[in-house]
Design a protein around this motif. Structure first.
Motif, PDB file in Angstrom:
ATOM      1  N   GLY A  24     -31.066 -32.691 -12.418  1.00 10.86           N
ATOM      2  CA  GLY A  24     -31.831 -33.613 -12.727  1.00 10.86           C
ATOM      3  C   GLY A  24     -31.057 -34.995 -11.757  1.00 10.86           C
ATOM      4  N   SER A  25     -31.968 -36.714 -11.948  1.00 11.13           N
ATOM      5  CA  SER A  25     -31.358 -36.965 -10.851  1.00 11.13           C
ATOM      6  C   SER A  25     -30.686 -37.557 -11.961  1.00 11.13           C
ATOM      7  CB  SER A  25     -32.003 -37.788 -10.066  1.00 11.13           C
ATOM      8  OG  SER A  25     -32.713 -38.375 -11.368  1.00 11.13           O
ATOM      9  N   LYS A  26     -29.150 -38.451 -11.440  1.00 11.18           N
ATOM     10  CA  LYS A  26     -28.689 -38.956 -13.195  1.00 11.18           C
ATOM     11  C   LYS A  26     -28.891 -39.661 -14.445  1.00 11.18           C
ATOM     12  CE  LYS A  26     -23.727 -41.722 -13.217  1.00 11.18           C
ATOM     13  NZ  LYS A  26     -25.111 -42.678 -14.030  1.00 11.18           N
ATOM     14  N   THR A  27     -28.852 -39.579 -15.492  1.00  8.14           N
ATOM     15  CA  THR A  27     -29.422 -40.358 -16.181  1.00  8.14           C
ATOM     16  C   THR A  27     -29.037 -41.989 -16.984  1.00  8.14           C
ATOM     17  OG1 THR A  27     -30.152 -40.593 -19.078  1.00  8.14           O
ATOM     18  CG2 THR A  27     -27.498 -39.368 -18.224  1.00  8.14           C
ATOM     19  N   ILE A  38     -30.579 -32.921 -24.844  1.00  9.34           N
ATOM     20  CA  ILE A  38     -31.390 -32.123 -24.956  1.00  9.34           C
ATOM     21  C   ILE A  38     -31.926 -31.580 -23.484  1.00  9.34           C
ATOM     22  CG2 ILE A  38     -34.780 -31.669 -25.563  1.00  9.34           C
ATOM     23  CD1 ILE A  38     -33.830 -33.617 -27.785  1.00  9.34           C
ATOM     24  N   SER A  39     -31.806 -32.752 -22.530  1.00  7.44           N
ATOM     25  CA  SER A  39     -32.132 -32.650 -21.128  1.00  7.44           C
ATOM     26  C   SER A  39     -30.884 -31.224 -20.400  1.00  7.44           C
ATOM     27  CB  SER A  39     -31.683 -33.317 -19.898  1.00  7.44           C
ATOM     28  OG  SER A  39     -32.716 -34.548 -20.286  1.00  7.44           O
ATOM     29  N   GLU A  40     -30.202 -31.331 -21.273  1.00  4.89           N
ATOM     30  CA  GLU A  40     -29.206 -30.179 -20.810  1.00  4.89           C
ATOM     31  C   GLU A  40     -29.344 -28.797 -21.441  1.00  4.89           C
ATOM     32  OE1 GLU A  40     -26.032 -30.880 -19.327  1.00  4.89           O
ATOM     33  OE2 GLU A  40     -27.120 -32.412 -18.516  1.00  4.89           O
ATOM     34  N   ARG A  41     -29.746 -28.677 -22.763  1.00  6.23           N
ATOM     35  CA  ARG A  41     -30.784 -27.540 -23.003  1.00  6.23           C
ATOM     36  C   ARG A  41     -31.514 -27.083 -22.007  1.00  6.23           C
ATOM     37  NH1 ARG A  41     -26.364 -29.156 -25.419  1.00  6.23           N
ATOM     38  NH2 ARG A  41     -26.245 -28.373 -23.164  1.00  6.23           N
ATOM     39  N   ILE A  42     -32.457 -27.661 -21.851  1.00  8.43           N
ATOM     40  CA  ILE A  42     -34.027 -27.270 -21.454  1.00  8.43           C
ATOM     41  C   ILE A  42     -32.850 -26.520 -19.403  1.00  8.43           C
ATOM     42  CG2 ILE A  42     -36.026 -28.777 -19.309  1.00  8.43           C
ATOM     43  CD1 ILE A  42     -36.291 -30.442 -21.878  1.00  8.43           C
ATOM     44  N   ILE A  43     -32.239 -27.639 -18.799  1.00  2.03           N
ATOM     45  CA  ILE A  43     -31.826 -26.858 -17.526  1.00  2.03           C
ATOM     46  C   ILE A  43     -31.085 -25.651 -18.354  1.00  2.03           C
ATOM     47  CG2 ILE A  43     -29.493 -27.604 -16.590  1.00  2.03           C
ATOM     48  CD1 ILE A  43     -30.100 -30.283 -16.214  1.00  2.03           C
ATOM     49  N   ASP A  44     -30.061 -25.190 -19.519  1.00  2.39           N
ATOM     50  CA  ASP A  44     -29.602 -24.251 -19.372  1.00  2.39           C
ATOM     51  C   ASP A  44     -30.793 -23.092 -19.842  1.00  2.39           C
ATOM     52  OD1 ASP A  44     -27.595 -25.103 -19.513  1.00  2.39           O
ATOM     53  OD2 ASP A  44     -26.853 -25.293 -21.925  1.00  2.39           O
ATOM     54  N   ALA A  45     -32.396 -23.246 -20.717  1.00  2.00           N
ATOM     55  CA  ALA A  45     -32.867 -22.312 -20.525  1.00  2.00           C
ATOM     56  C   ALA A  45     -32.989 -21.627 -19.511  1.00  2.00           C
ATOM     57  CB  ALA A  45     -33.803 -23.251 -21.653  1.00  2.00           C
ATOM     58  N   LYS A  67     -38.975 -40.336 -20.158  1.00  2.00           N
ATOM     59  CA  LYS A  67     -37.772 -40.920 -19.203  1.00  2.00           C
ATOM     60  C   LYS A  67     -36.762 -39.749 -18.576  1.00  2.00           C
ATOM     61  CE  LYS A  67     -37.017 -46.005 -18.821  1.00  2.00           C
ATOM     62  NZ  LYS A  67     -36.594 -46.414 -17.274  1.00  2.00           N
ATOM     63  N   SER A  68     -36.987 -38.305 -19.578  1.00  2.00           N
ATOM     64  CA  SER A  68     -35.725 -37.747 -19.279  1.00  2.00           C
ATOM     65  C   SER A  68     -36.036 -36.496 -18.527  1.00  2.00           C
ATOM     66  CB  SER A  68     -35.434 -37.237 -20.750  1.00  2.00           C
ATOM     67  OG  SER A  68     -36.769 -36.678 -21.253  1.00  2.00           O
ATOM     68  N   PRO A  69     -37.089 -36.416 -18.208  1.00  3.32           N
ATOM     69  CA  PRO A  69     -38.249 -35.304 -16.698  1.00  3.32           C
ATOM     70  C   PRO A  69     -37.136 -35.618 -15.994  1.00  3.32           C
ATOM     71  CG  PRO A  69     -40.018 -35.709 -18.823  1.00  3.32           C
ATOM     72  CD  PRO A  69     -38.596 -36.979 -18.826  1.00  3.32           C
ATOM     73  N   ALA A  70     -36.733 -37.061 -15.519  1.00  5.06           N
ATOM     74  CA  ALA A  70     -36.447 -37.621 -14.060  1.00  5.06           C
ATOM     75  C   ALA A  70     -34.718 -36.399 -14.084  1.00  5.06           C
ATOM     76  CB  ALA A  70     -36.335 -38.447 -13.688  1.00  5.06           C
ATOM     77  N   TYR A  71     -34.498 -36.417 -15.381  1.00  3.58           N
ATOM     78  CA  TYR A  71     -32.990 -36.019 -15.455  1.00  3.58           C
ATOM     79  C   TYR A  71     -32.636 -34.398 -15.463  1.00  3.58           C
ATOM     80  CZ  TYR A  71     -33.508 -40.897 -16.812  1.00  3.58           C
ATOM     81  OH  TYR A  71     -33.806 -41.819 -16.555  1.00  3.58           O
ATOM     82  N   PHE A  72     -33.937 -33.273 -15.938  1.00  2.00           N
ATOM     83  CA  PHE A  72     -33.491 -32.358 -15.277  1.00  2.00           C
ATOM     84  C   PHE A  72     -34.485 -30.952 -14.530  1.00  2.00           C
ATOM     85  CE2 PHE A  72     -35.931 -32.464 -18.709  1.00  2.00           C
ATOM     86  CZ  PHE A  72     -37.831 -32.154 -18.686  1.00  2.00           C
ATOM     87  N   LEU A  73     -34.236 -29.925 -13.464  1.00  2.00           N
ATOM     88  CA  LEU A  73     -35.386 -29.310 -12.875  1.00  2.00           C
ATOM     89  C   LEU A  73     -35.692 -30.633 -11.743  1.00  2.00           C
ATOM     90  CD1 LEU A  73     -34.842 -27.827 -14.663  1.00  2.00           C
ATOM     91  CD2 LEU A  73     -38.026 -26.648 -14.555  1.00  2.00           C
ATOM     92  N   GLY A  74     -34.561 -31.424 -10.743  1.00  2.00           N
ATOM     93  CA  GLY A  74     -35.104 -32.204  -9.471  1.00  2.00           C
ATOM     94  C   GLY A  74     -35.926 -31.735  -8.829  1.00  2.00           C
ATOM     95  N   SER A  75     -36.026 -30.398  -8.665  1.00  2.00           N
ATOM     96  CA  SER A  75     -36.678 -30.053  -7.882  1.00  2.00           C
ATOM     97  C   SER A  75     -38.297 -29.341  -8.191  1.00  2.00           C
ATOM     98  CB  SER A  75     -36.428 -28.495  -6.903  1.00  2.00           C
ATOM     99  OG  SER A  75     -35.532 -27.714  -7.233  1.00  2.00           O
TER     100      SER A  75
END
Ligand SMILES: Cc1ncc(C[n+]2csc(CCOP(=O)(O)OP(=O)(O)O)c2C)c(N)n1
Ligand code: SF4
Lengths: 347, 631
Positions: A24-27, A38-45, A67-75
């Motif tokens: 996603g966007s930069k934290t 945790i965001s990193e692990r969501i990205i990995d999974a 706020k963290s959902p902005a930092y993974f799965l940007g699309s």
């Protein structure tokens, strides 16, 4: 979206997508905050499971964690709702489109305090959503006040001692009807990734409470949610091996020691038991373990409870196959004859 | 059955006084939970079927059983259907209130009462008809529970004979009410006949009131506003309904659920093209509606004042994040406990500005079941067109009482799903920016989760026109200014007012919602009793149209009539009007919990116009010194 990656051999998943697509966007959270891990692990999974990002909705309440959902799965689409009310937004979104993959991120304040009501009703509905609590025992975004998951005797940076007993969100979720309940630690990369993958394979509410230290306000001595405390008091129930349905891997295991759980999508989870009596499909045992570990000042991690084949909320509603949101007019506006019939009944 | 044959031949003899035909009110005083609703609705429907204009108001307490209720049926040949304070015929069934009910009547009024109450000893200037209900019902059935249920049908039978309400029409109404439950119809009919026969044999007609057939109700139905709104939602193609029970809004969702189950479930597969969730509270109800609206569904919720208060935070979020949702507010008197079952128009300001920060919301004001229906359909189109919560402000009087209505017209326009991004649009506009004003009307394009269109992150106040997170002052201001532009665009999309200009009038009246019906009657009273000519502007929506200012400009004094203490609609107008026009506004306020009535408006306007008004029991009001109506 194609982004150049430094590695010469581009690794893609089963959809042919590369890992950066899942970023996603930069934290903007503090460096070292558990939430970032945790965001990193969501990205990995999500990458490993080959989730189509455009079919995901990321949902959250208010807080650093939210706020963290902005930092993974940007699309993917995201909705940063109001404090404590992410469950209702998620429910509505899934009613509109039952095919969406819903990932909710909340905080221990967002869930345990202002949002406890919606949390409770979400659990009892068994809505198909992955509900992650990024649990740091405090309110990060409002600068470190106690949250309802803080342990008795745990202190604030200022020395203030918490006097009230904590809410155990896992015990609550199990009792209320959640069908996949896990606890993990943001620092436990392997376990958390396996749990997230299994949660993606589950149909129903997957509630995951993740110890996620707040390095700025709650990482000191005297806090029971610090990195140091979490590392030394984590009590894993099992070692987890996840085999996705789309990978044909045979696993050898000792029946007594390892339990196989087949998840809703056909993926399998192998639980190598550290306590050989533990059975995560046994609700009462799950509640007992949570209670006992807590009494010892420890916290049990791993898959605590699972009921993989229970009907979820959307299934019980018996909706038409196509998402409600995209039904054409002729399927939602009854014909003139219906209005005439109703009018005749009232004349 | 023979009773009705007699009725046709030989009407009860009237006394020397002039007959009063099709112009009076019947009030039935009972306790709630006593099963009087059937008898009341059958009486109402029988009069309706005789072609006579009727209306009904149920005044009920906030409990389930055992407290006084008053059901009032007004028959009026001129078609006035507003509330009238004066009752000509009282059916006194409730020992608790009987004395007071009788004392409240004007001389010459009629009292049908349960004989043991001995009400004829209370006053001597009324016409009393004692009826031995228990004896009569004892002859109808031996079963105790049945007796209780059909006891009230006896007064229908008595009134049928006394007033000339055709007993066969009552039977038709009974069948309509009970469908094909033959036995139930039969026993009720027996009770009707018992009442009729008793009146025929023992009660000599000594009052002037009569119902005579007319032909005013062709093409009309009887319906309450909530059911009408429910039919509107059904026809609007609603897909997600999320709600939390609260009087007086519950019946909207409950009726809707019935219709959805009947007409929106696939006959072969049993699958539903809708989802209904009874949420844990109104916060969740609106949260779900917003989540669904964001994800592309036509979503709605219905509530009343307390629920509106709880919905404040989410409404603000939906306003800033620009998410459609339809919210029905069936207004009632302020906080519980107390008068939650009484009517009011007290949520005008709350809903117009609901939430924190700079917010404004479009409001629709239906005055009739027909408008509950059409505005429900319109509300979904507006919500999606403008990507914002839309409020439909009905009230308890409209929502829960039974009204006559023309039959509803099938929607002529296709559903307006608004500016939802698709591939062709994306091609045309180049790059997608969720909050970009591409067309200059303040309305951006939105993409819907699950479609293959570009995604965006939906959040409150902090975003730029590309939908990216931003705390920049210029981004924020630009965005809220665009929201205001969008609000300005609404004006001409909202339902137009219904305006009646009287060229001779110096006085204008503005009203909205159910107040309309009392205003219609009051304008006739003003003209007939004091020769006060009026023009009328019936507001149907907020934001107001420019026509509002022109209307006020045409008149020296403009009375804004509304059912709240604080002149909420007048305040809303003053925010937009130039000072000179603002100065012409006066208020007529009614806030007792009862529906507003014409007499109240007429008297108040006359007083404010400088007339001396004094009351006479018979005529209500006599204007004197019809002088200047200045300041
Ligand atoms: C209705 C409302 N009340 C209070 C707040 C202020 N607030 C923002 S975040 C927060 C607490 C967040 O704590 P938690 O959910 O634990 O998340 P963390 O920041 O620790 O990740 C509070 C109280 C708010 N945004 N909305
Ligand atoms: S304040 Fe705490 S919870 Fe918030 S970002 Fe910083 S470390 Fe994380």
């Amino acid at each position: 979206m194609v982004t150049a990656t430094p590695t010469p051999k581009k690794k893609t998943n089963r959809l042919g997508l590369e890992l950066p697509v899942y970023r996603g966007s930069k934290t903007t959270l503090c460096a070292g905050c558990g939430h970032n891990a945790i965001s990193e692990r969501i990205i990995d999974a999500c990458f490993a499971m080959g989730i189509e990002p455009t079919q995901v909705v990321k949902l959250s309440g208010i807080g650093c964690s939210s706020k963290s959902p902005a930092y993974f799965l940007g699309s993917a689409h995201g909705f940063n709702a109001v404090h404590g009310r992410m469950p209702s937004i998620g429910t509505g979104a899934l009613l509109a489109n039952k095919n969406l993959v819903a990932i909710g991120v909340s905080g221990d304040g967002d869930t345990g305090a202002i949002g406890i009501g919606q949390f409770i009703h979400l659990m009892r509905r068994n809505l198909p959503i992955i509900y992650i609590i990024e649990d740091n025992g405090c309110y990060g975004l409002t600068k470190g006040q106690f949250s309802p998951t803080a342990d008795v005797g745990s202190t604030l940076k200022t020395g203030v001692v918490n006097e009230l007993p904590p809410i155990d969100t896992c015990a609550l979720a199990i009792q209320l009807g959640a069908t996949f309940v896990a606890r993990s630690f943001s620092g436990d990369k392997k376990q958390l990734t396996a749990i997230l993958k299994a949660a993606i394979s589950h149909r129903g509410t997957a509630m995951i409470d993740v110890l996620s230290p707040c390095v700025t306000f709650n990482d000191h001595e005297g806090s029971t949610k610090s990195y140091a405390y979490a590392k030394s008091h984590e009590d894993p129930l099992e070692e987890l091996d996840f085999v996705p349905y789309f990978e044909d891997i045979a696993v050898d295991y000792e029946p007594g020691e390892t339990q196989e759980v087949t998840l809703h999508d056909g993926s399998r989870l192998y639980l190598k038991k550290l306590d050989e009596r533990y059975d995560p499909t046994d609700k009462m045992q799950a509640l007992r373990v949570l209670h006992e570990t807590h009494e010892r000042g420890e916290f049990a991690t791993g898959l605590i409870y699972v009921a993989p084949m229970t009907d979820d909320f959307l299934t019980t509603l018996n909706l038409v196959d196509e998402p409600l949101a995209s039904l054409p007019e002729d399927q939602v506006r009854p014909p003139r004859s219906v209005l005439n019939e109703i009018m005749a009944s009232l004349a | 059955m023979p009773a009705s044959d007699v009725a046709v031949e030989e009407r009860p003899t009237t006394s020397s006084v002039e007959p009063v035909v099709n112009d009076f009110s019947i009030q039935v005083a009972t306790v709630n939970g006593s099963g009087s609703q059937t008898a009341n609705l059958v009486l109402l429907r029988a009069i309706f079927q005789m072609g006579v204009p009727v209306s009904a108001k149920n005044m009920f307490p906030s409990n389930i059983a055992g407290l006084p209720t008053w059901f009032t049926i007004r028959a009026n040949k001129d078609g006035y259907v507003g509330w009238k304070k004066k009752t000509e015929i009282l059916v006194a069934m409730n020992p608790e209130t009987a004395r007071e009910d009788v004392l409240n009547l004007d001389p010459g009024s009629v009292v049908v009462y349960d004989e043991p109450l001995k009400l004829d000893s209370v006053r001597s200037d009324l016409v009393f008809y004692p009826v031995p209900f228990n004896t009569l019902v004892g002859d109808v059935t031996r079963e105790v529970t049945l007796r209780r249920r059909v006891r009230n049908m006896i007064y229908d039978g008595v009134l049928s004979r006394l007033l000339g309400v055709e007993i066969d029409q009552m039977e038709v109404a009974l069948r309509k009410h009970f469908g094909n439950k033959v036995k139930v119809v039969a026993i009720n009919r027996a009770a009707l006949d018992a009442g009729y026969a008793f009146a025929e044999q023992h009660l000599e007609k000594r009052d002037p009131y009569r119902i005579e057939p007319m032909d005013e109700n062709q093409g009309r139905i009887l319906i309450d506003g909530n059911a009408a709104a429910a039919i509107g939602c059904l026809m609007a193609g609603v897909t997600v309904v999320t709600w939390y029970p609260i009087t007086p809004s519950s019946s909207l969702c409950e009726t809707l659920i019935d219709y959805l189950r009947k007409y929106r479930v696939d006959k072969e597969t049993g699958k539903a093209s809708f989802a209904v969730v009874q949420a844990e509270d109104e916060i969740a109800a609106l949260g779900m509606a917003i989540g669904a609206g964001w994800a592309g569904a036509r979503s709605m919720t219905a509530t009343s004042g307390p629920g509106i208060s709880l919905m404040g935070e989410f409404t603000g979020l939906a306003y800033y994040a620009e998410v459609p949702a339809v919210i029905f507010d069936i207004q009632r008197v302020g906080p519980s406990t107390g008068l939650p079952t009484r009517t009011a128009q007290g949520d005008v300001l709350t809903t117009a500005f609901l939430s924190h920060g700079d917010t404004r919301h479009p409001l629709l004001f239906p005055c009739s079941p027909e408008e509950c229906y059409s505005m429900a359909i319109n509300a979904f189109d507006l919500a999606e067109r403008f990507q914002t919560p839309v409020f439909v402000l009905s009230d308890l009087d409209l929502g829960m009482n039974t009204w006559m209505s023309p039959t509803f017209a099938y929607p002529t326009k296709p559903m307006d799903r608004g500016k939802v991004l698709d591939a062709a649009t994306l091609d045309r506009i180049g790059q997608f920016g969720r909050y970009r004003d591409v067309d200059g009307d303040g309305i951006p394009y939105r993409s819907v989760p699950g479609s293959s269109m570009p995604a965006y992150f939906c959040r409150g106040s902090g975003h730029n026109e590309w939908g990216q997170y931003s705390e920049r002052a210029d981004d924020y201001q630009k965005n809220v200014d665009r929201l205001l532009r969008k609000f300005e665009t609404f004006r001409n999309w909202m339902p137009a007012p219904v305006v009646e200009i009287n060229r001779k009038a110096k006085v204008g009246i503005i009203a909205f919602g159910t107040t309309h019906w009392a205003v219609v009657e009051s304008r006739d009273q003003l003209r007939n009793e004091a020769d006060v000519q009026t023009s009328y502007y019936r507001l149907r929506a907020y934001p107001f149209r420019p026509a509002l200012a022109s209307f006020i400009e045409r008149h020296d004094r403009v009375y804004v009539v509304e059912q709240n203490r604080d002149a909420q609609m007048a305040i809303l107008m003053r925010l937009e009007l130039r000072a000179e026009l603002s100065g012409r506004l006066r208020s007529i306020l009614h806030y007792s919990g009862d529906p507003i009535d014409a007499r109240t408006i007429t008297d108040d306007i006359l007083v404010q116009e400088g007339y001396r008004v004094h009351y006479s029991a018979a005529d209500g009001v006599i204007p004197h010194d019809a002088g200047v109506g200045g300041e």
